[in-house]
Motif scaffolding. Structure first.
Motif, PDB file in Angstrom:
ATOM      1  N   GLU A  14       0.831  -1.196   0.000  1.00  0.00           N
ATOM      2  CA  GLU A  14       0.000   0.000   0.000  1.00  0.00           C
ATOM      3  C   GLU A  14       0.869   1.251   0.000  1.00  0.00           C
ATOM      4  N   PHE A  15       0.288   2.356  -0.463  1.00  0.00           N
ATOM      5  CA  PHE A  15       1.069   3.578  -0.665  1.00  0.00           C
ATOM      6  C   PHE A  15       1.666   4.089   0.645  1.00  0.00           C
ATOM      7  N   ILE A  16       0.849   4.170   1.684  1.00  0.00           N
ATOM      8  CA  ILE A  16       1.333   4.579   2.996  1.00  0.00           C
ATOM      9  C   ILE A  16       1.499   3.308   3.819  1.00  0.00           C
ATOM     10  N   GLU A  17       2.748   2.893   4.020  1.00  0.00           N
ATOM     11  CA  GLU A  17       2.992   1.614   4.670  1.00  0.00           C
ATOM     12  C   GLU A  17       3.297   1.780   6.159  1.00  0.00           C
ATOM     13  N   VAL A  18       3.047   0.724   6.897  1.00  0.00           N
ATOM     14  CA  VAL A  18       3.276   0.710   8.343  1.00  0.00           C
ATOM     15  C   VAL A  18       4.434  -0.247   8.627  1.00  0.00           C
ATOM     16  N   PRO A  19       5.665   0.269   8.785  1.00  0.00           N
ATOM     17  CA  PRO A  19       6.816  -0.616   8.992  1.00  0.00           C
ATOM     18  C   PRO A  19       6.800  -1.251  10.371  1.00  0.00           C
ATOM     19  N   VAL A  20       7.226  -2.515  10.443  1.00  0.00           N
ATOM     20  CA  VAL A  20       7.339  -3.213  11.721  1.00  0.00           C
ATOM     21  C   VAL A  20       8.774  -3.736  11.871  1.00  0.00           C
ATOM     22  N   TRP A  21       9.103  -4.787  11.134  1.00  0.00           N
ATOM     23  CA  TRP A  21      10.445  -5.366  11.196  1.00  0.00           C
ATOM     24  C   TRP A  21      11.383  -4.747  10.162  1.00  0.00           C
ATOM     25  N   LEU A  22      10.917  -3.818   9.374  1.00  0.00           N
ATOM     26  CA  LEU A  22      11.703  -3.285   8.269  1.00  0.00           C
ATOM     27  C   LEU A  22      13.064  -2.734   8.700  1.00  0.00           C
ATOM     28  N   PRO A  23      13.175  -1.942   9.777  1.00  0.00           N
ATOM     29  CA  PRO A  23      14.503  -1.434  10.158  1.00  0.00           C
ATOM     30  C   PRO A  23      15.483  -2.554  10.486  1.00  0.00           C
ATOM     31  N   LEU A  24      15.009  -3.581  11.201  1.00  0.00           N
ATOM     32  CA  LEU A  24      15.891  -4.685  11.553  1.00  0.00           C
ATOM     33  C   LEU A  24      16.298  -5.477  10.318  1.00  0.00           C
ATOM     34  N   ILE A  25      15.343  -5.732   9.420  1.00  0.00           N
ATOM     35  CA  ILE A  25      15.645  -6.462   8.188  1.00  0.00           C
ATOM     36  C   ILE A  25      16.649  -5.683   7.345  1.00  0.00           C
ATOM     37  N   THR A  26      16.460  -4.376   7.262  1.00  0.00           N
ATOM     38  CA  THR A  26      17.379  -3.536   6.499  1.00  0.00           C
ATOM     39  C   THR A  26      18.790  -3.623   7.076  1.00  0.00           C
ATOM     40  N   ALA A  27      18.911  -3.596   8.405  1.00  0.00           N
ATOM     41  CA  ALA A  27      20.227  -3.616   9.040  1.00  0.00           C
ATOM     42  C   ALA A  27      20.915  -4.966   8.902  1.00  0.00           C
ATOM     43  N   MET A  28      20.144  -6.062   8.905  1.00  0.00           N
ATOM     44  CA  MET A  28      20.731  -7.404   8.954  1.00  0.00           C
ATOM     45  C   MET A  28      20.836  -8.077   7.588  1.00  0.00           C
ATOM     46  N   SER A  29      20.151  -7.540   6.595  1.00  0.00           N
ATOM     47  CA  SER A  29      19.983  -8.263   5.340  1.00  0.00           C
ATOM     48  C   SER A  29      21.287  -8.508   4.589  1.00  0.00           C
ATOM     49  N   SER A  30      22.271  -7.621   4.751  1.00  0.00           N
ATOM     50  CA  SER A  30      23.534  -7.803   4.040  1.00  0.00           C
ATOM     51  C   SER A  30      24.490  -8.734   4.781  1.00  0.00           C
ATOM     52  N   ILE A  31      24.119  -9.135   5.993  1.00  0.00           N
ATOM     53  CA  ILE A  31      24.991  -9.969   6.813  1.00  0.00           C
ATOM     54  C   ILE A  31      24.468 -11.392   6.925  1.00  0.00           C
ATOM     55  N   TYR A  32      23.157 -11.525   7.043  1.00  0.00           N
ATOM     56  CA  TYR A  32      22.551 -12.830   7.295  1.00  0.00           C
ATOM     57  C   TYR A  32      21.550 -13.196   6.213  1.00  0.00           C
ATOM     58  N   ARG A  33      21.288 -14.478   6.120  1.00  0.00           N
ATOM     59  CA  ARG A  33      20.183 -14.964   5.309  1.00  0.00           C
ATOM     60  C   ARG A  33      18.948 -14.938   6.204  1.00  0.00           C
ATOM     61  N   LEU A  34      18.021 -14.056   5.931  1.00  0.00           N
ATOM     62  CA  LEU A  34      16.847 -13.879   6.767  1.00  0.00           C
ATOM     63  C   LEU A  34      15.651 -14.604   6.187  1.00  0.00           C
ATOM     64  N   THR A  35      14.864 -15.200   7.053  1.00  0.00           N
ATOM     65  CA  THR A  35      13.642 -15.856   6.622  1.00  0.00           C
ATOM     66  C   THR A  35      12.613 -15.729   7.741  1.00  0.00           C
ATOM     67  N   PRO A  36      11.337 -15.501   7.420  1.00  0.00           N
ATOM     68  CA  PRO A  36      10.341 -15.297   8.477  1.00  0.00           C
ATOM     69  C   PRO A  36       9.790 -16.614   9.014  1.00  0.00           C
ATOM     70  N   GLY A  37       9.532 -16.625  10.305  1.00  0.00           N
ATOM     71  CA  GLY A  37       8.813 -17.747  10.907  1.00  0.00           C
ATOM     72  C   GLY A  37       7.381 -17.321  11.155  1.00  0.00           C
ATOM     73  N   SER A  38       6.679 -16.994  10.090  1.00  0.00           N
ATOM     74  CA  SER A  38       5.338 -16.410  10.213  1.00  0.00           C
ATOM     75  C   SER A  38       4.296 -17.456  10.610  1.00  0.00           C
ATOM     76  N   TYR A  39       3.312 -17.002  11.356  1.00  0.00           N
ATOM     77  CA  TYR A  39       2.206 -17.863  11.791  1.00  0.00           C
ATOM     78  C   TYR A  39       0.980 -16.982  11.997  1.00  0.00           C
TER      79      TYR A  39
END
Length: 392
Positions: free
Chosen positions: A137-162
């Protein structure tokens, strides 16, 4: 400030509209997929986007909505700004749960939950579903985005969504354990090394419960360490109030003494009270151990007080004294207590983060196992004494 970018996660190719909060990194999800060590991110209550699909045969029975809100396929519902604006009643109603009889893995019949007839609900797939509550959506509500942005170049990230609504339904809890086992073993085979698990709030309960059920041997083979951020395994005192009457104000994180208008609370409550997760967050003993003083009073009424060991009676009293249908999850409480009692101390090094001061700092290297007491690892997420705890 906005652009369209491909987002590859969980094997799917998605297109979403993103703002400059991503620091111009158009390959964010590619980096997340190609990092050198796997970290599984397990969200808490209400912090994963949910999609719904409504069967056409029951399509008109879920509340008022504008025609533009009546999608036939998988549609973003939680937390879609568009859905709230164009079909608030429908958005609320299709997320309600109903009590049914289910069967545990060992064949034991037990109280469980199900979606409304003709409604299917699933977590929004991939990292997009936890990075923002309303991906695309145009106006988004970030939750984990800052953490994902910081870690994405270092780790392989995958969600444990439920489906966070159903945590506390013991049948669904067993499904969550199996899903986490499959994901961890997949990442372990793919990378050839144990994975790290990062849980937040109610997600810490899922992580510790799952590892306890899967056992010490399995955990030490497949998991290098876990991080528990704002852990809610022991429950939350605020949830005592939320469970009784004002879930929306608590979920919104309003300061003590403040609440949303009664019409808003009444509107949200109709759906929220059907989720067993609301009961799972009440204060309770974990593995028979209480993190609260035995004489701490959570609720005081003219006739009695309720402490940690009175939560079961508190739930029953609410069930008996509130209007019919107001506490549909009351019968889940003893089942939840029994399952949470199974939680044991994690068999791998464990980081606790109780206060986060530097939101955008990159965690310490998780690529190697370290002995208990070693201060390295997730060191920048919570600085200062008494904010960071680690146990073997």
């Amino acid at each position: 400030p906005f652009w369209l970018k491909p987002a590859r996660s969980m094997g799917a190719s998605l297109v979403s509209l993103n703002c400059c909060y991503c620091n111009g990194n158009a390959a964010l999800w590619d980096e997340a997929a190609l990092g050198r060590k796997s970290v599984i991110l397990v969200h808490g209550m209400a912090s994963c986007a949910l999609q719904t699909k409504v069967d056409q045969s029951s399509y008109h029975g879920h509340g008022c909505a504008l025609p533009c809100s009546n999608a036939m396929g998988w549609d973003l519902t939680w937390l879609s700004v568009e859905e709230v604006v164009t079909g608030a009643q429908r958005c609320r109603n299709i997320l309600e749960l109903r009590n049914v009889m289910g069967v545990r893995k060992d064949g034991t019949p037990v109280l469980s939950t199900a979606n409304l007839e003709g409604v299917s609900v699933r977590p929004y797939p991939g990292l997009d579903g936890i990075a923002r509550l309303n991906p695309g959506e145009f106006i988004e509500v970030p939750v984990w985005l800052p953490l994902i942005t910081a870690m994405s170049s270092i780790y392989r990230l995958t969600p444990g969504s439920y489906d966070w609504r159903r945590w506390g339904d013991v049948v669904y809890m067993e499904e969550c354990v199996e899903a986490l086992r499959v994901k961890v073993e997949h990442e372990h085979r793919l990378t050839g090394r144990p994975v790290a698990i990062f849980g937040h709030s109610m997600g810490t309960s899922l992580v510790t419960y799952s590892l306890s059920v899967l056992g010490t041997v399995w955990t030490r083979v497949h998991v290098s360490e876990i991080a528990l951020v704002a852990p809610a395994s022991v429950g939350s005192p605020k949830q005592v109030s939320a469970y009784a009457h004002n879930p929306a104000s608590i979920l919104a994180g309003l300061p003590d003494g403040m609440s949303l208008p009664d019409p808003v609370e009444d509107f949200v409550r109709t759906c929220a009270i059907t989720a067993p997760s609301t009961a799972s967050l009440l204060p309770m003993r974990v593995g028979g151990v209480s993190c609260f003083p035995a004489d701490h009073v959570f609720v005081k009424t003219p006739s009695r007080s309720y402490t940690i060991d009175d939560m079961g009676q508190y739930v029953q009293d609410l069930h008996q004294r509130l209007p019919a249908g107001r506490v549909p999850t009351a019968k889940f409480w003893p089942l939840i207590q029994k399952e949470i009692h199974k939680i044991e101390a994690p068999a791998v090094p464990t980081h606790f983060c109780l206060r986060q001061r530097a939101r955008h700092r990159v965690p310490g290297d998780l690529s190697e196992r370290r002995p208990a007491g070693d201060p390295r690892g997730f060191r920048d997420l919570s600085r200062g004494p008494h904010h960071h705890r680690r146990q073997p």
